[in-house]
Design an enzyme around this catalytic site. Structure first.
Site, mmCIF file in Angstrom:
data_model
loop_
_atom_site.group_PDB
_atom_site.id
_atom_site.type_symbol
_atom_site.label_atom_id
_atom_site.label_comp_id
_atom_site.label_asym_id
_atom_site.label_seq_id
_atom_site.Cartn_x
_atom_site.Cartn_y
_atom_site.Cartn_z
ATOM 1 N N HIS A 116 52.147 56.633 31.342
ATOM 2 C CA HIS A 116 52.476 55.357 32.035
ATOM 3 C C HIS A 116 53.800 54.977 32.034
ATOM 4 O O HIS A 116 54.612 55.277 31.010
ATOM 5 C CB HIS A 116 51.595 54.271 31.634
ATOM 6 C CG HIS A 116 51.528 53.024 32.618
ATOM 7 N ND1 HIS A 116 51.079 53.090 33.935
ATOM 8 C CD2 HIS A 116 52.222 51.749 32.517
ATOM 9 C CE1 HIS A 116 51.083 51.930 34.547
ATOM 10 N NE2 HIS A 116 51.733 51.204 33.610
ATOM 11 N N ASN B 127 54.628 46.242 31.433
ATOM 12 C CA ASN B 127 53.936 47.161 32.619
ATOM 13 C C ASN B 127 54.159 46.676 33.850
ATOM 14 O O ASN B 127 53.664 45.624 34.167
ATOM 15 C CB ASN B 127 52.487 46.975 32.120
ATOM 16 C CG ASN B 127 51.752 48.209 33.204
ATOM 17 O OD1 ASN B 127 52.226 48.657 34.302
ATOM 18 N ND2 ASN B 127 50.642 48.304 32.784
#
Length: 185
Positions: A141, A165
């Site tokens: 990610h 994130n």
């Protein structure tokens, strides 16, 4: 952002149903024009979602970037450095933490002081699933580096990296699982 999202656009004043965005592609700034129709499912945006229901610029920006990249599917995966370059036009440097020089921390501190944009990514896991590790970091990610600091813990200096994130409301601390760091001016 002023380079990417021209400021003279709004949903009210002289509204025409189209928006302009600019991305740095192949060595030049490219103007991308999109309409205001966003993909939804059951009345909810399919891709980027905002904290407030009346905020649409991130979804419009994503649509424009998908157009310049060829499709929404083309936004799934890729290199952090490519995305940062497309949005800033700036030069970048990529570091692999398993081979990083001893002065990487100093470089990161300087980058934060200069308000540089930094990103990092984690290595993929054994499957394509977005496996969440016990420390909250997702395998395979991308994250935005939003800060670095040093603190004392049990008499030792601990270096912390604050991560965001971009797709979720989570943050984590650098724990050694991040293997690539890309910074840009």
């Amino acid at each position: 952002m002023d380079q990417v999202v021209p400021a003279d656009q709004s949903f009210t004043k002289d509204y025409t149903g189209i928006f302009h965005f600019r991305f740095h592609r192949n060595g030049q700034w490219v103007d991308v024009v999109i309409d205001d129709q966003l993909p939804t499912l059951n009345g909810q945006l399919i891709f980027v979602n905002c904290k407030t229901s009346n905020e649409f610029w991130p979804a419009l920006l994503e649509k424009a970037y998908a157009k310049v990249c060829g499709s929404y599917a083309a936004l799934n995966g890729g290199f952090i450095s490519d995305g940062l370059h497309d949005f800033t036009g700036g030069a970048y440097k990529t570091f692999n933490l398993t081979k990083a020089s001893d002065n990487l921390w100093d470089l990161m501190e300087q980058a934060v002081k200069r308000k540089a944009v930094m990103g990092c990514g984690t290595p993929p896991g054994p499957t394509p699933a977005n496996t969440v590790l016990p420390n909250g970091i997702v395998q395979g990610h991308a994250y935005t580096v939003t800060g670095v600091t040093k603190v004392k813990s049990q008499g030792k200096v601990v270096k912390l990296v604050r991560l965001l994130n971009p797709g979720e409301k989570e943050s984590g601390r650098e724990t050694g699982v991040i293997t690539h760091l890309c910074g840009m001016r």
